[in-house]
Scaffold this motif. Structure first.
Motif, short mmCIF file in Angstrom:
data_model
loop_
_atom_site.label_atom_id
_atom_site.label_comp_id
_atom_site.label_asym_id
_atom_site.label_seq_id
_atom_site.Cartn_x
_atom_site.Cartn_y
_atom_site.Cartn_z
N UNK A 1 -47.20 -3.25 -62.43
CA UNK A 1 -47.11 -4.10 -63.63
C UNK A 1 -48.98 -5.29 -63.51
N UNK A 2 -49.46 -4.82 -63.79
CA UNK A 2 -50.93 -5.97 -63.49
C UNK A 2 -50.86 -7.26 -63.67
N UNK A 3 -51.38 -8.14 -63.34
CA UNK A 3 -51.77 -9.40 -63.13
C UNK A 3 -51.37 -9.47 -64.93
N UNK A 4 -52.51 -9.27 -65.13
CA UNK A 4 -52.68 -8.92 -66.40
C UNK A 4 -51.22 -8.49 -67.56
N UNK A 5 -51.02 -7.67 -67.45
CA UNK A 5 -49.55 -7.13 -68.91
C UNK A 5 -48.51 -8.57 -68.18
N UNK A 6 -48.45 -8.86 -66.94
CA UNK A 6 -47.34 -9.77 -66.90
C UNK A 6 -47.21 -11.28 -67.02
N UNK A 7 -49.16 -11.96 -67.49
CA UNK A 7 -49.23 -13.18 -68.00
C UNK A 7 -48.91 -12.43 -69.72
N UNK A 8 -49.13 -11.71 -70.35
CA UNK A 8 -48.80 -11.19 -71.89
C UNK A 8 -46.95 -11.35 -71.99
N UNK B 1 -42.40 -1.43 -69.45
CA UNK B 1 -42.52 -1.14 -70.66
C UNK B 1 -43.69 -1.19 -71.50
N UNK B 2 -44.46 -2.43 -70.91
CA UNK B 2 -45.23 -2.53 -71.73
C UNK B 2 -46.98 -1.85 -71.16
N UNK B 3 -46.41 -1.59 -69.86
CA UNK B 3 -47.78 -1.07 -68.61
C UNK B 3 -47.69 0.46 -69.26
N UNK B 4 -46.79 1.05 -70.18
CA UNK B 4 -46.16 2.20 -70.51
C UNK B 4 -47.11 2.21 -71.67
N UNK C 1 -36.70 -13.08 -63.70
CA UNK C 1 -38.27 -11.99 -62.96
C UNK C 1 -37.34 -10.60 -63.31
N UNK C 2 -36.12 -10.41 -63.74
CA UNK C 2 -35.18 -9.14 -63.95
C UNK C 2 -35.86 -8.50 -64.92
N UNK C 3 -35.54 -9.32 -66.18
CA UNK C 3 -36.48 -9.36 -67.29
C UNK C 3 -38.03 -9.26 -67.72
N UNK C 4 -38.68 -9.88 -67.12
CA UNK C 4 -40.08 -9.32 -66.75
C UNK C 4 -40.15 -8.20 -66.41
N UNK C 5 -39.90 -7.74 -65.84
CA UNK C 5 -40.11 -6.75 -64.60
C UNK C 5 -40.29 -5.40 -65.47
N UNK C 6 -38.11 -5.64 -66.28
CA UNK C 6 -39.03 -4.21 -67.62
C UNK C 6 -39.67 -4.62 -68.98
N UNK C 7 -39.84 -5.65 -69.07
CA UNK C 7 -41.14 -5.66 -70.48
C UNK C 7 -41.63 -5.23 -69.85
N UNK C 8 -42.68 -5.74 -68.56
CA UNK C 8 -43.73 -5.49 -68.27
C UNK C 8 -44.08 -3.90 -68.17
N UNK D 1 -39.65 -18.55 -56.54
CA UNK D 1 -40.18 -17.94 -57.83
C UNK D 1 -40.55 -16.53 -57.51
N UNK D 2 -40.77 -15.29 -58.27
CA UNK D 2 -41.59 -14.62 -57.61
C UNK D 2 -43.15 -14.01 -57.74
N UNK D 3 -43.44 -13.74 -56.82
CA UNK D 3 -44.89 -13.77 -56.49
C UNK D 3 -46.00 -12.15 -56.93
N UNK D 4 -46.98 -12.17 -58.02
CA UNK D 4 -47.36 -10.90 -57.66
C UNK D 4 -48.55 -10.39 -57.97
N UNK D 5 -49.45 -10.08 -57.17
CA UNK D 5 -50.74 -10.29 -57.07
C UNK D 5 -51.24 -7.99 -56.94
N UNK D 6 -52.56 -8.11 -57.48
CA UNK D 6 -53.01 -7.32 -57.85
C UNK D 6 -54.77 -7.81 -57.18
N UNK D 7 -55.16 -6.13 -57.61
CA UNK D 7 -56.88 -6.86 -56.70
C UNK D 7 -57.62 -8.36 -57.80
N UNK D 8 -56.98 -8.42 -58.99
CA UNK D 8 -57.46 -9.38 -59.48
C UNK D 8 -56.80 -10.77 -59.62
N UNK D 9 -55.74 -11.06 -59.13
CA UNK D 9 -54.61 -12.21 -58.76
C UNK D 9 -54.05 -12.19 -58.71
#
Lengths: 234, 234, 234, 234, 234, 234
Positions: free
Chosen positions: C12-19, C194-197, C185-192, C168-176
């Motif tokens: 999941x991208x950091x962009x999607x996680x912020x949403x 799904x949104x990514x798909x 974390x678990x909920x956000x991972x699932x939702x993230x 807290x769970x830190x997630x990084x990609x090429x953007x930040x």
């Protein structure tokens, strides 16, 4: 705007208004780094009338720009309804003036409630000495033509990092200025007045040596009776 | 815009354009602190189509904002004419995104010439990998709803501290992006092409070991003949 | 942390996680102006282990400070659990280094997942060449003793303007990099995921020339079937 | 400058130099926010030759300013001794260029060692592609006449917040650039080379899985023998 | 703290204290951009009691946060020893308040010596009118919940870019506020009082028309006798 | 400078001067963010005498620096001609003082017209209470040795973002300070006085309730007669 709302808002501080608006879900209502030229000038309450600027362009912003009777800054000063607050989006740039002493005097004479910019005013010592609420970031002598192109009137704008829609209610005091979304003004005024009363009570208790524990916020129910007695005695 | 002008401008650097515009009296035409995501992407030339933002407001900028087909960001992406450069006034605030990978892909598919903001893009690694000129200040993942309320389309705006009127010609290269007032585009393109030719000559001379004295600018008339010979030989 | 959550978050991208976090009411989760030294380095997912700094003081921060085996920076580098992300509160000050090549190499060898600061790293070209996710604001050669006093480990800190609690769970990609509150974390991972798909589907449609109207967000129900077909075909 | 010193300094990183200078009591030697256009370009070592600017003035800084053969920027480019580093005090202002591709090419052809400004260069993609060390804060297309008046040569200046005296030794790498006071250059070079050797040893140990405890700094005497062996084996 | 030290420090300006501390090797003791709300309020001297904040988080910082009797801000206001200076690390962020009129009144009633933040106070006009030393960067109406999460008490903090350890001696005047490391307070007070006396003498000489040459600093020995005479006459 | 010019300039505001200079093509003459310590102090008019600083260096800027009678700050204070304005280029850095109460008192006793810096003064409450025009950005207690190395006298400098050549005429009022290029001082004084007279007339009309239309600027010729009458009556 509703006269009762105006009267109530004249008695509520910008600090209290931010708390009331926070309860409604608003976090960004205080114009950042925008301050009164004369902190002792009367408080201001009134609907926003907006002027928008973009960066100046050398071929458009010579001194003859003001010869045009439709120049938005000059037109706005003459057209803005009495009782309004004239709010200028200066893109946070105070390196040239947003307005000066003559225009602000005209605003006062026309019965405007106040003037606000996230840029700076020129002739600031004169404006500070007028009995007219004016808010800016810092004094700025240079003519606005150097930096600001006035582009239109009464569109939604940014000012001090806050969204201002024409007709939103601007409330200012010695600390700064808050924007209340128009549809919430009456509610916020009522709630703000109520909260002000309770905070006045709290302050009187604290000045009398009481702890803030249980009082601010009220978690000790015995304070409810004290508050009722204080209100009755007032 | 004139096809000849477009062709000429594709061969003139933003640096040279600022000099040509300076000769016309313009000092503020380069968007400050706005850079290409991919410095190797093709150059961009096209008329500006503008989107304006103000600060977000919690009651207006929830996720359902995008359900409105008239939302200016989404409407603009579908309505902007092919060949245009989509320019977003983000008030210099890159703390939330101005747009992301899906919208920029749609812009590319619709035949836009490029996209510019003085805020930041999300999905920036994906955008940087697209063959599509995009300019911003820095990557920014947060959804725009956190900070930006898109308010209207095709009004004059500020971007990177520069006044952008719809239809002005945006020219970008690996260094950044310049705004040419629409009425000057043809003239500036001609003068820019001529200056580019002379600077190419100067560079070839300097690379061959010649001094810049008398050459840059040309004050030694003997260089005129060298230049003529160089042009003839080209 | 949960292995399934880690696996999902790696996609999941950091962009999607912020949403996704915005839907949970969080507006401030992306570390501002903190970027990967090597945008192509592997993504990072892991729990935060924190180091806090205050301004240096000349009598405490001489070169012999590092002789103390309890110096928080050096102790943290050896004690931080494998799989963690080492997060340094440098008060947004990159005028001296937060860490350098030797310490970051030690972090990598000890199996840490990554390192983050809102200051800057020294030996940044070497760190950028390591296959280890590192995030900072800009390169900074000066020794940290000049500006930073390392004061304690594993307290809640500020980094890039975001609250970071240990774990807290830190997630990084090429953007930040984004901080997910531990309990979500678990909920956000699932939702993230799904949104990514869905966004991958949207992107494929847009790349195929479809409009974003009715698709992003999905307001045209016909897209539901397209999405189902796309998933089935995947 | 001493050839041995130059050779030694070519092998010492700016990070290590700040530590060595810190031992001599210097805290402010790294030019803040000044970075290489091409991090992969060769390292630079050489004595500073300085150009000072003040803000431009419209009556002095028209295009004919360059017709004057004594214009300090143009004169400096031709007079600066080969092997020197041309350092420009741009008052930290990158809103207009400090120099461009033609002048930097001339510097390279004349045998200068490099060029540094705390402003920005125009033609930055071309300069980044040259095999010539150049350092600035960010790309900036506008002609320098818009913002900078070149006023004199070879006086002490500020650059990147650091005092630069003519003749001080500038050392740059992929991270940034450091100024060594002239009278300390030989000493700092020797000490920097020695520290580099120990740090190379430390790095090799850490890469082999050793702890930094007792090693960095060396407080466990057993490491002394390891270091001796490592040196011998080299 | 020592009563003699307190008495001496009440007579030494923050300017003089920075010079005395510079002689002890300290360069960073003046809180940058932190100013008195009321420059005419009494001077402040007292040991630091610290409150630390990190950025607010929406799920932790709702209005019910203050219902918790252990909330660090509210607990600190009631627990801070009389005579102390309450120092708040607001990470230099004045976009929301660090405290307001009711809490500052409680501090005054409890006998605290003063309050300091590198953020801003709300109800600033009321605080400015109180006879209580308060220092901040600028007025800020918004409730602290919008931006600041109060996290712990009496740890070392940063404030105004300076390291503050609990118990360090804070000294403020109409110019700003200085932090004296606790172990140096007695010495600095003595030296500061002596320097103040000499500077008072110098000022009287300069006001009488004497040159500063040989006097400030004293390099002309004849001034020693003048100083002795002035002291005797006092 | 010409006495008539001095007298005229004492009656022209900095705001009006920026407009007059704009007519001569000058856009950058107001020192940005530089303000009077005491807005009620007398206005200042006088030729600039300049002091330049670069960043301090630890080996040059110890307390014994002031033992050198040629130290530029101390030398300048004693050598600057009476009637001059002492202007200090502090590189916009107010983190340490540019001068303090004793030196400013000496300047006053020596008959200087005023003192200006784009840094800050220490002993600012005392300076604000003196009847001597002093301008800075903000109070700053730390000794200048911490940040500023005074390097030379009476060279062209930058101050507040404006080019100041020795002998240029500095004019300050309660709003800030403007620099008039020396060769234009007489002309600007005449034109400024004339414009001031017209603006005084405009203000009196506006205070009497007249519109600004046709009056400011004068496009309605009937105002010419009103102006003539007003002048005659004066």
């Amino acid at each position: 705007m509703n006269e009762n709302t105006r009267t109530l808002l004249l008695g509520v501080s910008t600090a209290t208004l931010t708390t009331v608006l926070f309860k409604h879900g608003f976090r960004n209502v205080f114009l950042q780094d925008v301050r009164p030229l004369n902190p002792d000038a009367a408080r201001v309450v009134g609907p926003a009338y907006t002027l928008r600027t973009i960066p100046a362009r050398e071929d458009l912003d010579g001194l003859d720009a003001f010869l045009d009777p439709a120049h938005p800054q000059r037109k706005g000063v003459e057209d803005c309804p009495p009782g309004s607050v004239f709010v200028i989006d200066s893109r946070g740039d105070a390196s040239a003036a947003s307005a000066g002493g003559i225009l602000v005097t005209r605003m006062k004479m026309r019965g405007l409630a106040g003037v606000v910019t996230d840029g700076g005013f020129r002739d600031s010592p004169e404006i500070a000495a007028m009995d007219f609420p004016a808010y800016h970031t810092r004094p700025s002598a240079p003519t606005n033509l150097i930096r600001h192109h006035c582009v239109d009137l009464n569109l939604p704008i940014a000012c001090g990092g806050v969204a201002i829609f024409p007709g939103d209610i601007m409330v200012g005091d010695g600390e700064g200025i808050v924007c209340i979304p128009a549809h919430l003004a009456d509610t916020v005024a009522e709630q703000g007045a109520a909260q002000t009363e309770y905070e006045d009570f709290v302050l009187s208790r604290v000045q009398a040596g009481h702890t803030i524990r249980g009082l601010y916020p009220m978690t000790d129910e015995s304070n409810r009776a004290h508050f009722a007695a204080w209100r009755a005695a007032r």
